[in-house]
Design a protein around this motif. Structure first.
Motif, PDB file in Angstrom:
ATOM      1  N   ASN A 152      41.244  47.836  35.500  1.00 11.40           N
ATOM      2  CA  ASN A 152      42.225  48.020  36.781  1.00 11.40           C
ATOM      3  C   ASN A 152      41.680  48.212  37.992  1.00 11.40           C
ATOM      4  OD1 ASN A 152      45.383  49.230  36.446  1.00 11.40           O
ATOM      5  ND2 ASN A 152      44.283  49.632  34.298  1.00 11.40           N
ATOM      6  N   VAL A 153      40.393  48.613  38.055  1.00 12.38           N
ATOM      7  CA  VAL A 153      39.697  48.792  39.346  1.00 12.38           C
ATOM      8  C   VAL A 153      39.134  47.306  40.016  1.00 12.38           C
ATOM      9  CG1 VAL A 153      37.441  49.549  40.562  1.00 12.38           C
ATOM     10  CG2 VAL A 153      38.852  51.062  38.800  1.00 12.38           C
ATOM     11  N   GLU A 154      38.780  46.599  38.734  1.00 14.53           N
ATOM     12  CA  GLU A 154      38.530  45.061  39.133  1.00 14.53           C
ATOM     13  C   GLU A 154      39.832  44.306  39.664  1.00 14.53           C
ATOM     14  OE1 GLU A 154      36.378  42.611  36.360  1.00 14.53           O
ATOM     15  OE2 GLU A 154      35.136  44.220  35.860  1.00 14.53           O
ATOM     16  N   PHE A 155      41.068  44.675  39.334  1.00 12.51           N
ATOM     17  CA  PHE A 155      42.272  44.022  39.714  1.00 12.51           C
ATOM     18  C   PHE A 155      42.299  43.565  41.233  1.00 12.51           C
ATOM     19  CE2 PHE A 155      46.760  43.979  41.071  1.00 12.51           C
ATOM     20  CZ  PHE A 155      47.064  43.006  40.330  1.00 12.51           C
ATOM     21  N   GLY A 156      42.115  44.583  42.087  1.00  9.11           N
ATOM     22  CA  GLY A 156      42.351  44.262  43.473  1.00  9.11           C
ATOM     23  C   GLY A 156      41.126  43.360  43.973  1.00  9.11           C
ATOM     24  N   LEU A 157      40.077  43.368  43.416  1.00  6.44           N
ATOM     25  CA  LEU A 157      39.010  42.461  43.694  1.00  6.44           C
ATOM     26  C   LEU A 157      39.233  41.127  43.431  1.00  6.44           C
ATOM     27  CD1 LEU A 157      36.072  45.037  42.452  1.00  6.44           C
ATOM     28  CD2 LEU A 157      36.824  44.540  45.043  1.00  6.44           C
ATOM     29  N   GLU A 158      40.123  40.892  42.460  1.00 10.55           N
ATOM     30  CA  GLU A 158      40.414  39.556  41.749  1.00 10.55           C
ATOM     31  C   GLU A 158      40.755  38.691  43.077  1.00 10.55           C
ATOM     32  OE1 GLU A 158      42.635  40.031  38.640  1.00 10.55           O
ATOM     33  OE2 GLU A 158      40.926  41.138  37.363  1.00 10.55           O
ATOM     34  N   ALA A 159      41.441  39.139  44.083  1.00 12.08           N
ATOM     35  CA  ALA A 159      41.918  38.244  45.296  1.00 12.08           C
ATOM     36  C   ALA A 159      40.635  38.193  46.149  1.00 12.08           C
ATOM     37  CB  ALA A 159      42.911  39.165  46.068  1.00 12.08           C
ATOM     38  N   LYS A 160      39.632  38.654  45.917  1.00 13.27           N
ATOM     39  CA  LYS A 160      38.453  38.370  46.795  1.00 13.27           C
ATOM     40  C   LYS A 160      37.644  37.475  46.331  1.00 13.27           C
ATOM     41  CE  LYS A 160      38.144  42.549  49.409  1.00 13.27           C
ATOM     42  NZ  LYS A 160      37.160  43.197  50.448  1.00 13.27           N
ATOM     43  N   ARG A 161      36.801  36.668  47.088  1.00 15.67           N
ATOM     44  CA  ARG A 161      35.688  35.637  46.611  1.00 15.67           C
ATOM     45  C   ARG A 161      34.505  36.338  46.177  1.00 15.67           C
ATOM     46  NH1 ARG A 161      36.815  31.649  51.084  1.00 15.67           N
ATOM     47  NH2 ARG A 161      38.975  30.705  50.382  1.00 15.67           N
ATOM     48  N   LEU A 162      34.797  37.048  44.951  1.00 15.18           N
ATOM     49  CA  LEU A 162      33.331  37.715  44.405  1.00 15.18           C
ATOM     50  C   LEU A 162      33.077  36.994  43.117  1.00 15.18           C
ATOM     51  CD1 LEU A 162      34.397  41.326  44.978  1.00 15.18           C
ATOM     52  CD2 LEU A 162      32.677  40.032  46.259  1.00 15.18           C
TER      53      LEU A 162
END
Ligand SMILES: Nc1ncnc2c1ncn2[C@@H]1O[C@H](COP(=O)(O)OP(=O)(O)OP(=O)(O)O)[C@@H](O)[C@H]1O
Ligand SMILES: [Mg+2]
Length: 257
Positions: free
Chosen positions: A96-106
């Motif tokens: 869930n916490v990774e979810f928002g980060l999926e839109a970022k180039r990481l």
């Protein structure tokens, strides 16, 4: 120029074929890094104003600008935390916490590491593999906070995020959010109908009244960053803000405590 600038903002809805004014002539400027509480009784337009600032449902009169640009859509630079947590039930805390980060180039590893850091900050490392249904309401709200802060937003919009929690969990989360936001220097727009919560959290309290939804006053809270709910000063400010709701005049009131 102010960071957030709201000028003569108004919002109407059509209800039963009639036009209803949910917000009228709101004028407000907010600086970067401020903790602002929108405070008022049910129906005074707090969520309407927050949703307009966050770009979900823009105003139909006046203007709202953030960093010099008119708000028309939600921005990836901002996040919103709702009362019902908004977690994905089929994902673990970590995912869930990774979810928002999926839109970022990481990279996958960076995503994992960032999520772990924020899960630790909200004290849930032990539960990173749990699913939302296995957590209490307070823990779920912590996951929502971790998820929001992990994307490093410029503004965090929060709509009664602790409304469904018991008083003790709520106080703990109020401390957590203050601590996290001071550390990360975020601009916070926090909706509440609880005067004490507003006085505990805010740099400035935007006092709103209904029918139609208006800003009655903007009150600067003249207290130290670390506040004591039982101190005389705290209770004085709380009572002064309470008094504002009983003042009859329906125009803006200059109010300095
Ligand atoms: N989508 C909509 N359509 C019609 N009327 C709406 C809509 N959204 C809000 N309203 C009306 O606008 C007014 C303000 O609503 P809003 O949700 O902003 O209040 P609030 O201050 O957030 O209240 P609460 O504390 O109960 O959440 C209410 O009278 C509500 O009925
Ligand atoms: Mg609301």
């Amino acid at each position: 120029m102010a960071y957030i600038e709201i000028k003569n903002a108004g919002k109407t809805f059509v209800q039963g074929g009639k036009e209803f004014t949910a917000l009228e002539e709101v004028n407000l400027t907010i600086n970067k890094g401020e903790f602002i509480c929108l405070l008022g009784p049910s129906g005074c337009g707090k969520s309407t104003l927050l949703n307009a600032m966050a770009g979900f449902a823009p105003v139909n009169y006046g203007s709202i600008q953030i960093a010099g640009e008119e708000v028309s859509d939600p921005s990836v630079k901002h996040v919103t935390i709702f009362q019902n947590y908004g977690l994905l039930p089929w994902r673990t805390v970590q995912k869930n916490v990774e979810f928002g980060l999926e839109a970022k180039r990481l990279s996958k590893a960076e995503r994992k590491e960032t999520a772990e850091k924020y899960i630790e900050l909200v004290g849930l490392s032990e539960f990173s593999r749990s699913y939302p249904r296995q957590l209490s309401g307070g823990m779920q709200q912590r996951v929502a906070i971790a998820r929001a802060l992990a994307v490093d937003p410029e503004i965090v919009f929060m709509d009664e995020p602790f409304g469904a929690l018991d008083a003790i969990t709520r106080m703990k989360l109020q401390d957590d959010i203050l601590e996290l936001c001071r550390r990360e220097e975020k601009t916070i727009i926090f909706v509440t109908h609880d005067i004490e919560e507003a006085v505990y959290l805010a740099d400035r309290v935007v006092v709103m009244t209904p029918n139609p939804g208006k800003v009655k006053s903007v009150v600067e809270v003249p207290l130290h960053h670390y506040r004591d709910r039982t101190s005389g000063d705290f209770l004085y400010v709380r009572d002064k803000i309470f008094e504002l709701f009983n003042l009859k005049a329906d125009t803006y009131i200059e109010y300095n405590i």
